[in-house]
Design a protein around this motif. Structure first.
Motif, PDB file in Angstrom:
ATOM      1  N   THR A  26      -2.247   3.848  -3.578  1.00 15.07           N
ATOM      2  CA  THR A  26      -2.155   2.834  -4.631  1.00 15.07           C
ATOM      3  C   THR A  26      -1.846   1.492  -3.978  1.00 15.07           C
ATOM      4  OG1 THR A  26      -1.353   4.413  -6.274  1.00 15.07           O
ATOM      5  CG2 THR A  26      -0.960   2.079  -6.716  1.00 15.07           C
ATOM      6  N   VAL A  27      -2.569   0.477  -4.377  1.00 20.41           N
ATOM      7  CA  VAL A  27      -2.334  -0.877  -3.880  1.00 20.41           C
ATOM      8  C   VAL A  27      -1.699  -1.694  -5.006  1.00 20.41           C
ATOM      9  CG1 VAL A  27      -3.328  -2.877  -2.725  1.00 20.41           C
ATOM     10  CG2 VAL A  27      -4.447  -0.652  -2.532  1.00 20.41           C
ATOM     11  N   GLU A  28      -0.528  -2.238  -4.754  1.00 25.29           N
ATOM     12  CA  GLU A  28       0.154  -3.104  -5.715  1.00 25.29           C
ATOM     13  C   GLU A  28       0.101  -4.540  -5.187  1.00 25.29           C
ATOM     14  OE1 GLU A  28       4.076  -1.519  -5.656  1.00 25.29           O
ATOM     15  OE2 GLU A  28       3.509   0.414  -6.542  1.00 25.29           O
ATOM     16  N   TRP A  29      -0.237  -5.496  -6.028  1.00 31.05           N
ATOM     17  CA  TRP A  29      -0.355  -6.874  -5.554  1.00 31.05           C
ATOM     18  C   TRP A  29       0.224  -7.863  -6.553  1.00 31.05           C
ATOM     19  CZ3 TRP A  29      -3.000 -10.601  -8.315  1.00 31.05           C
ATOM     20  CH2 TRP A  29      -3.853 -10.153  -9.335  1.00 31.05           C
ATOM     21  N   SER A  30       0.553  -9.043  -6.059  1.00 30.92           N
ATOM     22  CA  SER A  30       1.029 -10.104  -6.939  1.00 30.92           C
ATOM     23  C   SER A  30       0.725 -11.467  -6.326  1.00 30.92           C
ATOM     24  CB  SER A  30       2.537  -9.977  -7.204  1.00 30.92           C
ATOM     25  OG  SER A  30       3.275 -10.249  -6.019  1.00 30.92           O
ATOM     26  N   LEU A  56       0.867  -1.176   0.000  1.00 33.77           N
ATOM     27  CA  LEU A  56       0.000   0.000   0.000  1.00 33.77           C
ATOM     28  C   LEU A  56       0.905   1.228   0.000  1.00 33.77           C
ATOM     29  CD1 LEU A  56      -2.903   1.171   0.268  1.00 33.77           C
ATOM     30  CD2 LEU A  56      -2.582   1.094   2.752  1.00 33.77           C
ATOM     31  N   ARG A  57       0.758   2.080  -1.019  1.00 33.97           N
ATOM     32  CA  ARG A  57       1.631   3.244  -1.150  1.00 33.97           C
ATOM     33  C   ARG A  57       0.842   4.552  -1.085  1.00 33.97           C
ATOM     34  NH1 ARG A  57       6.707   1.790  -2.599  1.00 33.97           N
ATOM     35  NH2 ARG A  57       6.995  -0.229  -3.612  1.00 33.97           N
ATOM     36  N   THR A  58       1.472   5.561  -0.503  1.00 38.00           N
ATOM     37  CA  THR A  58       0.875   6.890  -0.455  1.00 38.00           C
ATOM     38  C   THR A  58       0.980   7.538  -1.833  1.00 38.00           C
ATOM     39  OG1 THR A  58       2.947   8.007   0.114  1.00 38.00           O
ATOM     40  CG2 THR A  58       1.640   7.115   1.934  1.00 38.00           C
ATOM     41  N   ALA A  59       0.374   8.704  -1.971  1.00 43.47           N
ATOM     42  CA  ALA A  59       0.422   9.422  -3.242  1.00 43.47           C
ATOM     43  C   ALA A  59       1.858   9.770  -3.642  1.00 43.47           C
ATOM     44  CB  ALA A  59      -0.425  10.689  -3.150  1.00 43.47           C
ATOM     45  N   LYS A  60       2.744   9.871  -2.647  1.00 43.82           N
ATOM     46  CA  LYS A  60       4.156  10.189  -2.932  1.00 43.82           C
ATOM     47  C   LYS A  60       4.999   8.936  -3.131  1.00 43.82           C
ATOM     48  CE  LYS A  60       4.187  14.653  -0.557  1.00 43.82           C
ATOM     49  NZ  LYS A  60       4.842  15.489   0.488  1.00 43.82           N
ATOM     50  N   GLY A  61       4.375   7.754  -3.063  1.00 49.04           N
ATOM     51  CA  GLY A  61       5.101   6.510  -3.318  1.00 49.04           C
ATOM     52  C   GLY A  61       5.678   5.835  -2.085  1.00 49.04           C
ATOM     53  N   ALA A  62       5.501   6.430  -0.913  1.00 52.19           N
ATOM     54  CA  ALA A  62       6.031   5.814   0.310  1.00 52.19           C
ATOM     55  C   ALA A  62       5.162   4.622   0.716  1.00 52.19           C
ATOM     56  CB  ALA A  62       6.064   6.833   1.438  1.00 52.19           C
ATOM     57  N   LYS A  63       5.777   3.621   1.332  1.00 50.11           N
ATOM     58  CA  LYS A  63       5.046   2.444   1.776  1.00 50.11           C
ATOM     59  C   LYS A  63       4.249   2.763   3.044  1.00 50.11           C
ATOM     60  CE  LYS A  63       8.087  -1.202   0.006  1.00 50.11           C
ATOM     61  NZ  LYS A  63       8.927  -2.376   0.369  1.00 50.11           N
ATOM     62  N   ALA A 103      -5.018   6.427   8.782  1.00 54.26           N
ATOM     63  CA  ALA A 103      -5.886   7.516   9.218  1.00 54.26           C
ATOM     64  C   ALA A 103      -6.823   7.944   8.095  1.00 54.26           C
ATOM     65  CB  ALA A 103      -5.051   8.704   9.679  1.00 54.26           C
ATOM     66  N   CYS A 104      -8.003   8.418   8.474  1.00 55.53           N
ATOM     67  CA  CYS A 104      -8.966   8.923   7.500  1.00 55.53           C
ATOM     68  C   CYS A 104      -8.422  10.163   6.788  1.00 55.53           C
ATOM     69  CB  CYS A 104     -10.268   9.305   8.204  1.00 55.53           C
ATOM     70  SG  CYS A 104     -11.272   7.918   8.730  1.00 55.53           S
ATOM     71  N   ASP A 105      -8.896  10.359   5.573  1.00 58.78           N
ATOM     72  CA  ASP A 105      -8.657  11.600   4.837  1.00 58.78           C
ATOM     73  C   ASP A 105      -7.171  11.928   4.673  1.00 58.78           C
ATOM     74  OD1 ASP A 105     -11.534  11.962   4.953  1.00 58.78           O
ATOM     75  OD2 ASP A 105     -11.243  12.667   7.011  1.00 58.78           O
ATOM     76  N   THR A 106      -6.372  10.897   4.427  1.00 58.24           N
ATOM     77  CA  THR A 106      -4.929  11.109   4.216  1.00 58.24           C
ATOM     78  C   THR A 106      -4.549  10.972   2.751  1.00 58.24           C
ATOM     79  OG1 THR A 106      -4.600   8.803   4.936  1.00 58.24           O
ATOM     80  CG2 THR A 106      -4.156  10.533   6.537  1.00 58.24           C
ATOM     81  N   GLY A 107      -5.537  11.145   1.880  1.00 53.86           N
ATOM     82  CA  GLY A 107      -5.234  11.172   0.455  1.00 53.86           C
ATOM     83  C   GLY A 107      -5.532   9.875  -0.276  1.00 53.86           C
ATOM     84  N   GLU A 108      -5.063   9.816  -1.500  1.00 61.33           N
ATOM     85  CA  GLU A 108      -5.282   8.654  -2.357  1.00 61.33           C
ATOM     86  C   GLU A 108      -4.082   7.716  -2.279  1.00 61.33           C
ATOM     87  OE1 GLU A 108      -5.595   8.663  -6.936  1.00 61.33           O
ATOM     88  OE2 GLU A 108      -7.689   8.677  -6.256  1.00 61.33           O
TER      89      GLU A 108
END
Length: 212
Positions: free
Chosen positions: A170-174, A130-137, A163-168
């Motif tokens: 990205t979920v990467e899976w394999s 699960l990554r933040t909008a800035k790419g951090a895990k 936390a709620c309302d912390t942005g969008e």
């Protein structure tokens, strides 16, 4: 009516109100919301064949948002203030994601991509980030599942509170079947809790009118 029953009724009503609000490009099952890749039903999967076209791997991924909250005590209606009830506290809303993987392994018996069987046990590895909008895990899980049947499903707790309302995000899976191949995917998730706050507010209003 006893206080405990009033609290249970309030929570059940709130859960019912939340169910439709939680669905985001997904299907709500047993009151739990999830995002699915690829979109569709339980049998909808991504697939790939090995280079010799004798073995096929299929996979599906579900990201469970895992809404959680604490409850607070509220007094009963004006005519019966002693009948307290437990209601969700919007200030304590948070996410507790979990990750669900499904797989199917098929082997051709004689003809390529033709007569196939789903037998035996297989080494399956699942991975999600699960990554933040800035790419951090913001969260990550990895499991090696040895001796699994040719078709199966596994849900893994994320173990991270978001936390709620912390942005969008990205979920990467394999999903990997060792020696056969790896299927991958990505999806986006919005961490806004606005729909849930609205559901809480609407439900509290209904309870107040019913008690008057």
């Amino acid at each position: 009516m006893k206080r405990t029953r009033m609290a249970a009724l309030a929570l059940a009503t709130t859960a019912a109100a939340l169910a439709p609000a939680l669905v985001q490009q997904a299907t709500a099952a047993d009151g739990t919301a999830y995002l699915q890749d690829p979109a569709g039903g339980e049998k909808t999967m991504k697939s790939m064949w090995t280079k010799d076209e004798m073995h096929k791997v299929e996979a599906q991924f579900r990201f469970h948002t895992g809404v959680q909250y604490e409850t607070v005590t509220r007094p009963g209606p004006s005519g019966a203030p002693d009948y307290e009830r437990q209601v969700p506290d919007p200030k304590t809303l948070a996410w507790q994601p979990s990750y669900e993987f499904a797989w199917a392994v098929s082997d051709s018996t004689l003809v390529k991509k033709a007569v196939t069987t789903k037998d035996g046990t297989h080494p399956i590895e699942v991975h999600a980030v699960l990554r933040t909008a800035k790419g951090a895990k913001a969260g990550e899980i990895r499991r090696k599942l040895d001796g699994k049947p040719a078709t199966g499903r596994e849900k893994v707790a994320g173990g991270k509170r978001i936390a709620c309302d912390t942005g969008e995000y990205t979920v990467e899976w394999s999903v990997t079947r060792s020696g056969y191949g790896t299927l991958t995917g990505t999806m986006r998730w919005n961490s806004s809790c606005e729909q849930h706050r609205k559901a809480f507010a609407e439900d509290h209003g209904k309870q107040g009118r019913q008690g008057e």
